[in-house]
Design a protein around this motif. Structure first.
Motif, short mmCIF file in Angstrom:
data_model
loop_
_atom_site.label_atom_id
_atom_site.label_comp_id
_atom_site.label_asym_id
_atom_site.label_seq_id
_atom_site.Cartn_x
_atom_site.Cartn_y
_atom_site.Cartn_z
N ASN A 13 -18.82 1.75 47.88
CA ASN A 13 -19.04 1.29 46.51
C ASN A 13 -17.82 1.49 45.63
O ASN A 13 -17.67 0.81 44.62
CB ASN A 13 -20.25 2.00 45.91
CG ASN A 13 -21.51 1.60 46.60
OD1 ASN A 13 -21.62 0.50 47.12
ND2 ASN A 13 -22.48 2.49 46.62
N ARG A 63 -25.91 -3.62 46.31
CA ARG A 63 -25.05 -2.71 45.54
C ARG A 63 -24.00 -3.49 44.74
O ARG A 63 -23.68 -3.13 43.60
CB ARG A 63 -24.37 -1.72 46.49
CG ARG A 63 -23.54 -0.68 45.80
CD ARG A 63 -24.39 0.15 44.91
NE ARG A 63 -23.55 0.95 44.07
CZ ARG A 63 -23.96 2.02 43.45
NH1 ARG A 63 -25.18 2.43 43.57
NH2 ARG A 63 -23.13 2.69 42.70
N SER A 80 -29.47 2.34 41.30
CA SER A 80 -28.74 2.93 42.43
C SER A 80 -29.61 3.91 43.20
O SER A 80 -29.61 3.92 44.44
CB SER A 80 -27.49 3.64 41.93
OG SER A 80 -26.62 2.74 41.30
#
Length: 100
Positions: A13, A63, A80
């Motif tokens: 990420n 994501r 998240s």
């Protein structure tokens, strides 16, 4: 094990956009190459690998959507966390169904 998966997802990420895009495309290609193995070889190990690749590909894609389109800090944290819970649930389900 979960800590290692969490660190891996956090590392993915934090990557820049191009590398993130590349990982998404490579995971899609790996899924496309694994599907014929599942059909031709007909072994449960390839099916487990395919499901793990699906979960990885979906988690990276969702994501990206969370990173790009959710700007509120609290909603970002909730999204998240919810995504991580879903990933853990899916991985646990794959393990229980195919391994146990």
């Amino acid at each position: 094990m979960l800590h290692a998966i969490n660190q891996f997802l956090v590392k993915i990420n934090s990557l820049d956009g191009f590398l993130h895009w590349t990982i998404q495309r490579l995971s899609a290609l790996s899924i496309l190459f694994t599907i014929p193995l599942v059909i031709l070889v007909d072994h449960v190990y390839f099916l487990v690998i395919l499901f793990f690749l699906f979960v990885f590909h979906i988690s990276v894609g969702i994501r990206t959507l969370i990173d790009d389109y959710i700007h509120d800090d609290i909603l970002f944290l909730i999204s998240s966390t919810f995504l991580r819970i879903i990933i853990i649930f899916l991985l646990k389900s794959i393990f229980i169904i195919f391994i146990c």
